[in-house]
Design a protein around this motif. Structure first.
Motif, PDB file in Angstrom:
ATOM      1  N   THR A  51     -18.610   5.119 -27.081  1.00 55.67           N
ATOM      2  CA  THR A  51     -19.359   6.300 -26.648  1.00 55.67           C
ATOM      3  C   THR A  51     -19.871   6.236 -25.210  1.00 55.67           C
ATOM      4  N   GLU A  52     -20.097   5.025 -24.684  1.00 54.75           N
ATOM      5  CA  GLU A  52     -20.691   4.914 -23.348  1.00 54.75           C
ATOM      6  C   GLU A  52     -19.909   4.028 -22.385  1.00 54.75           C
ATOM      7  N   TYR A  53     -19.612   2.785 -22.810  1.00 58.05           N
ATOM      8  CA  TYR A  53     -19.046   1.820 -21.871  1.00 58.05           C
ATOM      9  C   TYR A  53     -17.667   2.231 -21.359  1.00 58.05           C
ATOM     10  N   ALA A  54     -16.779   2.624 -22.270  1.00 56.64           N
ATOM     11  CA  ALA A  54     -15.428   3.015 -21.856  1.00 56.64           C
ATOM     12  C   ALA A  54     -15.449   4.250 -20.951  1.00 56.64           C
ATOM     13  N   PRO A  55     -16.147   5.333 -21.346  1.00 54.21           N
ATOM     14  CA  PRO A  55     -16.206   6.506 -20.460  1.00 54.21           C
ATOM     15  C   PRO A  55     -16.811   6.189 -19.096  1.00 54.21           C
ATOM     16  N   ARG A  56     -17.850   5.348 -19.085  1.00 52.11           N
ATOM     17  CA  ARG A  56     -18.498   5.009 -17.821  1.00 52.11           C
ATOM     18  C   ARG A  56     -17.545   4.206 -16.929  1.00 52.11           C
ATOM     19  N   GLY A  57     -16.810   3.289 -17.527  1.00 53.91           N
ATOM     20  CA  GLY A  57     -15.856   2.495 -16.762  1.00 53.91           C
ATOM     21  C   GLY A  57     -14.709   3.329 -16.230  1.00 53.91           C
ATOM     22  N   MET A  58     -14.214   4.262 -17.049  1.00 51.83           N
ATOM     23  CA  MET A  58     -13.102   5.119 -16.628  1.00 51.83           C
ATOM     24  C   MET A  58     -13.494   6.029 -15.464  1.00 51.83           C
ATOM     25  N   LYS A  59     -14.770   6.353 -15.385  1.00 50.82           N
ATOM     26  CA  LYS A  59     -15.251   7.205 -14.292  1.00 50.82           C
ATOM     27  C   LYS A  59     -15.538   6.409 -13.022  1.00 50.82           C
ATOM     28  N   GLY A  60     -15.468   5.078 -13.137  1.00 46.16           N
ATOM     29  CA  GLY A  60     -15.762   4.244 -11.978  1.00 46.16           C
ATOM     30  C   GLY A  60     -17.236   4.196 -11.657  1.00 46.16           C
ATOM     31  N   SER A  61     -18.065   4.296 -12.684  1.00 46.39           N
ATOM     32  CA  SER A  61     -19.510   4.304 -12.484  1.00 46.39           C
ATOM     33  C   SER A  61     -20.002   2.988 -11.894  1.00 46.39           C
ATOM     34  N   LYS A  62     -20.984   3.063 -11.026  1.00 46.99           N
ATOM     35  CA  LYS A  62     -21.561   1.858 -10.433  1.00 46.99           C
ATOM     36  C   LYS A  62     -22.445   1.112 -11.426  1.00 46.99           C
ATOM     37  N   ASN A  63     -22.685   1.728 -12.590  1.00 51.16           N
ATOM     38  CA  ASN A  63     -23.479   1.072 -13.627  1.00 51.16           C
ATOM     39  C   ASN A  63     -22.619   0.382 -14.683  1.00 51.16           C
ATOM     40  N   ALA A  64     -21.299   0.439 -14.515  1.00 52.60           N
ATOM     41  CA  ALA A  64     -20.397  -0.260 -15.437  1.00 52.60           C
ATOM     42  C   ALA A  64     -20.369  -1.733 -15.037  1.00 52.60           C
ATOM     43  N   ASN A  65     -21.023  -2.579 -15.811  1.00 51.00           N
ATOM     44  CA  ASN A  65     -21.145  -3.986 -15.427  1.00 51.00           C
ATOM     45  C   ASN A  65     -20.269  -4.898 -16.290  1.00 51.00           C
ATOM     46  N   PHE A  66     -20.388  -6.192 -16.051  1.00 50.63           N
ATOM     47  CA  PHE A  66     -19.538  -7.171 -16.732  1.00 50.63           C
ATOM     48  C   PHE A  66     -19.853  -7.252 -18.224  1.00 50.63           C
ATOM     49  N   TYR A  67     -21.101  -7.038 -18.581  1.00 50.26           N
ATOM     50  CA  TYR A  67     -21.488  -7.030 -19.999  1.00 50.26           C
ATOM     51  C   TYR A  67     -20.711  -5.954 -20.751  1.00 50.26           C
ATOM     52  N   GLU A  68     -20.610  -4.780 -20.154  1.00 45.79           N
ATOM     53  CA  GLU A  68     -19.882  -3.685 -20.788  1.00 45.79           C
ATOM     54  C   GLU A  68     -18.390  -4.002 -20.871  1.00 45.79           C
ATOM     55  N   PHE A  69     -17.871  -4.629 -19.824  1.00 45.57           N
ATOM     56  CA  PHE A  69     -16.457  -5.003 -19.812  1.00 45.57           C
ATOM     57  C   PHE A  69     -16.138  -5.961 -20.965  1.00 45.57           C
ATOM     58  N   LEU A  70     -16.983  -6.962 -21.159  1.00 46.20           N
ATOM     59  CA  LEU A  70     -16.767  -7.919 -22.250  1.00 46.20           C
ATOM     60  C   LEU A  70     -16.935  -7.252 -23.613  1.00 46.20           C
ATOM     61  N   SER A  71     -17.878  -6.325 -23.708  1.00 49.02           N
ATOM     62  CA  SER A  71     -18.110  -5.635 -24.980  1.00 49.02           C
ATOM     63  C   SER A  71     -16.908  -4.800 -25.401  1.00 49.02           C
ATOM     64  N   LEU A  72     -16.170  -4.289 -24.434  1.00 48.88           N
ATOM     65  CA  LEU A  72     -14.992  -3.476 -24.739  1.00 48.88           C
ATOM     66  C   LEU A  72     -13.937  -4.265 -25.504  1.00 48.88           C
ATOM     67  N   GLY A  73     -14.007  -5.585 -25.412  1.00 46.44           N
ATOM     68  CA  GLY A  73     -13.058  -6.421 -26.139  1.00 46.44           C
ATOM     69  C   GLY A  73     -13.164  -6.264 -27.644  1.00 46.44           C
ATOM     70  N   THR A  74     -14.351  -5.884 -28.137  1.00 47.95           N
ATOM     71  CA  THR A  74     -14.520  -5.707 -29.582  1.00 47.95           C
ATOM     72  C   THR A  74     -13.675  -4.541 -30.087  1.00 47.95           C
ATOM     73  N   VAL A  75     -13.506  -3.519 -29.252  1.00 51.75           N
ATOM     74  CA  VAL A  75     -12.694  -2.361 -29.650  1.00 51.75           C
ATOM     75  C   VAL A  75     -11.238  -2.781 -29.825  1.00 51.75           C
ATOM     76  N   ALA A  76     -10.728  -3.533 -28.856  1.00 49.25           N
ATOM     77  CA  ALA A  76      -9.340  -3.992 -28.930  1.00 49.25           C
ATOM     78  C   ALA A  76      -9.125  -4.885 -30.147  1.00 49.25           C
ATOM     79  N   THR A  77     -10.098  -5.737 -30.432  1.00 53.05           N
ATOM     80  CA  THR A  77      -9.988  -6.643 -31.580  1.00 53.05           C
ATOM     81  C   THR A  77      -9.959  -5.877 -32.895  1.00 53.05           C
TER      82      THR A  77
END
Length: 344
Positions: A51-77
């Protein structure tokens, strides 16, 4: 001249700054453990990722940090695991009667293998960390919650605060000393957590600056534990896969809607639970004995070897961490009042 950290190394009974005085995330705190906390945190990361991390990352938001990047791994798993299970079970719908039974068994084993892989990996790390905590009082699974103030998104944007879940001892160089002290202050003893550690080392009396005394040992413990559990947890994961892919899961395990379980809800649940228990028991025997067939003996040797390897890896991890832990550092237990100190 000796340099000490004013915020962490002040002797007992003296004035000190609040534990969060120099902390950028002043609201961060250690979370009290509760049943299924890890699962709740995982669910939180999963939903936020979608709901938040993926959309924020796709938009190139400056608030998309490394924590969110690592959390996205749970979706792939989760999605990848679900696809493996779904594809294996979907094939039986288009297969003939004989093939349908084979695909059904394969689907059950795939599902069990995927689930037990995750369970084995999780359990392997937890067991090792539990043993380490018992010997060192360093809880590598200690959770904490951080509140991060996000940057404004464009002109007139609102300043928002988001929460992140971390582990206090997740990083060797940046473990959360501030939160350990802050939590101690809440308990009425600034060095509450550190006193437990020094007691495990062998100090009978409370030290003046136990946080400074234990700093190197904490870093060493984190490094050794992370290296050991990285190997150990995957051996346990492999054991989970080996157990889940036994023929017992394909033949013995029955679905919840099985007619022989009856229609009464209570009886149905009890019989289903009993079926799962029997399946695990048979699968374990099969793993150890090798099942049936011409190469059963060889399979049994491999199965036993995997069990031993997983168990021994956990013990080695624990032993490697605790080997030098009780060796006392050669430092004085009190600050020498005759020396000058520089406050930093």
């Amino acid at each position: 001249m000796v340099t000490i950290n004013y915020n962490t190394a002040m002797p007992r009974g003296t004035y000190h700054l609040p534990a969060d005085a120099s902390c950028s995330h002043a609201e961060s705190h250690i979370i009290k453990k509760a049943p299924f906390m890890d699962q709740k945190v995982a669910a939180h990361k999963f939903t936020k990722s979608i709901t938040e991390y993926a959309p924020r990352g796709m938009k190139g938001s400056k608030n998309a940090n490394f924590y969110e990047f690592l959390s996205l791994g749970t979706v792939a798993t989760v999605v990848g695991s679900g696809m493996l299970i779904a594809l294996s079970n979907a094939a039986k719908k288009t297969a003939g009667t004989q093939s349908k039974e084979a695909w059904s068994a394969a689907g059950k084993k795939m599902a069990a293998g995927v689930l037990l892989y995750a369970a084995g990996k999780y359990a392997g790390e937890k067991v090792a960390n539990k043993l380490i905590k018992g010997s060192t009082a360093i809880d590598l699974d200690m959770p904490c919650k951080s509140y991060v103030t996000q940057l404004r998104e464009g002109p007139g944007g609102e300043e928002k605060v988001k929460s992140e879940f971390h582990k206090v001892f997740a990083s060797r160089d940046w473990y959360r000393q501030d939160l350990l002290l802050k939590d101690g202050d809440k308990r009425g003893d600034r060095f509450y957590h550190y006193d437990k550690m020094t007691k495990k080392v062998g100090y009978k009396e409370k030290m003046n600056a136990p946080d400074q005394l234990m700093h190197d040992k904490i870093q060493e413990t984190i490094s050794r534990a992370q290296a050991g559990t990285y190997i150990s947890k995957y051996l346990w994961a492999a054991l989970g896969v080996a157990l889940g892919t036994r023929e017992s899961f394909g033949k013995t395990l029955k679905p919840f809607k099985e007619a022989s379980f009856g229609t009464n809800a209570v009886d149905k649940v009890a019989k289903f639970a009993g079926n799962i228990k029997d399946t695990f028991k048979n699968a374990a025997k099969e793993l150890v004995n090798g099942g049936t067939g011409s190469n059963a003996k060889a399979k049994g040797v491999v199965g036993k070897g995997l069990i031993i390897a997983a168990a021994v890896s956990t013990l080695i991890t624990w032993a490697n961490v605790t080997t030098n832990f009780k060796k006392k550092p050669k430092v004085k237990s009190e600050i020498d009042v005759k020396k000058g100190y520089e406050v930093v």
